[in-house]
Design a protein around this motif. Structure first.
Motif, mmCIF file in Angstrom:
data_model
loop_
_atom_site.group_PDB
_atom_site.id
_atom_site.type_symbol
_atom_site.label_atom_id
_atom_site.label_comp_id
_atom_site.label_asym_id
_atom_site.label_seq_id
_atom_site.Cartn_x
_atom_site.Cartn_y
_atom_site.Cartn_z
ATOM 1 N N PRO A 12 0.824 -1.214 0.000
ATOM 2 C CA PRO A 12 0.000 0.000 0.000
ATOM 3 C C PRO A 12 0.854 1.259 0.000
ATOM 4 C CG PRO A 12 -0.157 -1.170 2.101
ATOM 5 C CD PRO A 12 0.716 -1.989 1.216
ATOM 6 N N MET A 15 -1.639 4.525 4.681
ATOM 7 C CA MET A 15 -2.597 3.917 5.588
ATOM 8 C C MET A 15 -3.192 5.006 6.458
ATOM 9 S SD MET A 15 -3.227 2.812 8.960
ATOM 10 C CE MET A 15 -1.701 2.786 9.847
ATOM 11 N N ARG A 37 -4.183 -7.673 5.852
ATOM 12 C CA ARG A 37 -4.308 -6.226 5.699
ATOM 13 C C ARG A 37 -5.666 -5.900 5.073
ATOM 14 N NH1 ARG A 37 0.400 -5.267 2.525
ATOM 15 N NH2 ARG A 37 -0.867 -5.782 0.737
ATOM 16 N N LYS A 88 -7.635 -0.275 9.932
ATOM 17 C CA LYS A 88 -6.678 0.401 9.053
ATOM 18 C C LYS A 88 -7.197 0.371 7.629
ATOM 19 C CE LYS A 88 -2.835 -0.979 11.975
ATOM 20 N NZ LYS A 88 -1.651 -1.841 12.086
ATOM 21 N N TYR A 90 -6.149 1.041 3.855
ATOM 22 C CA TYR A 90 -4.955 1.165 3.014
ATOM 23 C C TYR A 90 -5.302 1.700 1.630
ATOM 24 C CZ TYR A 90 -2.672 -1.632 6.576
ATOM 25 O OH TYR A 90 -2.158 -2.084 7.772
#
Length: 92
Positions: A12, A15, A37, A88, A90
């Protein structure tokens, strides 16, 4: 930030943390709970494994963790308001 030692050509670019709940945040919550992720990393690690989703909501139904056990998810929202900021998001 947790980094994953997978052969990543799709790292990524950035983030950020989720601020409000959305269907996308719900699915990211489920992937991250299972140790990934996001959907991209799951597909990469599991070599294109299909992802079961609830037809009514589009939420992830079942994920295989890295230790090959499974997480099964409800068709209803599981990411509570007080957990949204932990998710999170991304950008690839």
């Amino acid at each position: 930030m947790m980094s994953c030692a997978t052969g990543s050509d799709s790292k990524p670019k950035s983030m950020s943390r989720a601020k409000t709940w959305t269907a996308e945040v719900e699915n990211l919550f489920r992937f991250q709970q299972a140790g990934y992720r996001d959907e991209l990393e799951y597909i990469q690690v599991k070599q294109g494994a299909s992802i079961d989703k609830w037809p009514e909501t589009g939420f992830v139904k079942k994920l295989q963790r890295r230790d090959n056990t499974f997480y099964y998810y409800s068709r209803k929202r599981e990411c509570k308001d007080d957990e949204v900021h932990k998710v999170k998001v991304y950008v690839h």
